[in-house]
Design a protein around this motif. Sequence first.
Motif, short mmCIF file in Angstrom:
data_model
loop_
_atom_site.label_atom_id
_atom_site.label_comp_id
_atom_site.label_asym_id
_atom_site.label_seq_id
_atom_site.Cartn_x
_atom_site.Cartn_y
_atom_site.Cartn_z
N CYS A 19 99.15 1.62 50.40
CA CYS A 19 98.57 1.03 49.19
C CYS A 19 98.45 -0.48 49.30
CB CYS A 19 99.40 1.41 47.96
SG CYS A 19 99.29 3.16 47.54
N VAL A 64 99.89 7.21 43.87
CA VAL A 64 99.34 6.36 42.82
C VAL A 64 99.01 7.21 41.59
CG1 VAL A 64 97.40 4.87 42.19
CG2 VAL A 64 98.53 4.58 44.39
N GLU A 101 97.63 -1.26 41.21
CA GLU A 101 97.04 0.02 41.58
C GLU A 101 95.53 0.07 41.44
OE1 GLU A 101 101.04 2.40 40.19
OE2 GLU A 101 99.28 2.41 38.91
#
Length: 189
Positions: A19, A64, A101
């Motif tokens: 991520c 996520v 995110e």
Amino acid sequence: MPKQVDHDERRRQIGDAVCRVIASRGLDAVSLRHVAAEAEVSMGRVQHYFATKDEMLMFAFEMVSARVAARFGAIAADDPAQHLRAILLELLPLSAAAREEAPVLTAFLAHAVVEPRLGEPLRKGSGEMVAWLAGMITAVRPGGDVSRDAMALLAFVDGLMLQVLIGQVSPEAAVDLVDHQLARVLTCG
């Protein structure tokens, strides 16, 4: 006595690194070498937990998604309209977690256009979200085409997320726009 290894934690550590790579350098930069360096582990450890880049990407996407769902679940509001508003705002990069995110989710959305395997969970999740939003709209304003209204709200917030990310719309303006659009949906069935 041998050290106990938490394999789930190691997978999450690598998923977090995926991520961070996506957020800072984009989805195309995800490689065994970049992820291992970001996670501060060996490339062998990454390969031990993920055989392919696609496996790493799917795991990171699921991580996520689970975090977003957990934040949704933590939202408590007695009033259905306020609950709906809070959910829509959580989809925007307004909180620290959502700001981290949002670039990752945006990269996954773009990648899903050309990768059917990633598109499937996105379509499923979107359908579930539309159904949930429709139920919330019905709790406030029975009647009308609540599914269409829910789909329009979700598409509106998805587009607004991109505009906030690129700086075209300020976070304050985004909140105002959500309030405006939500008021229209909840009063114009």
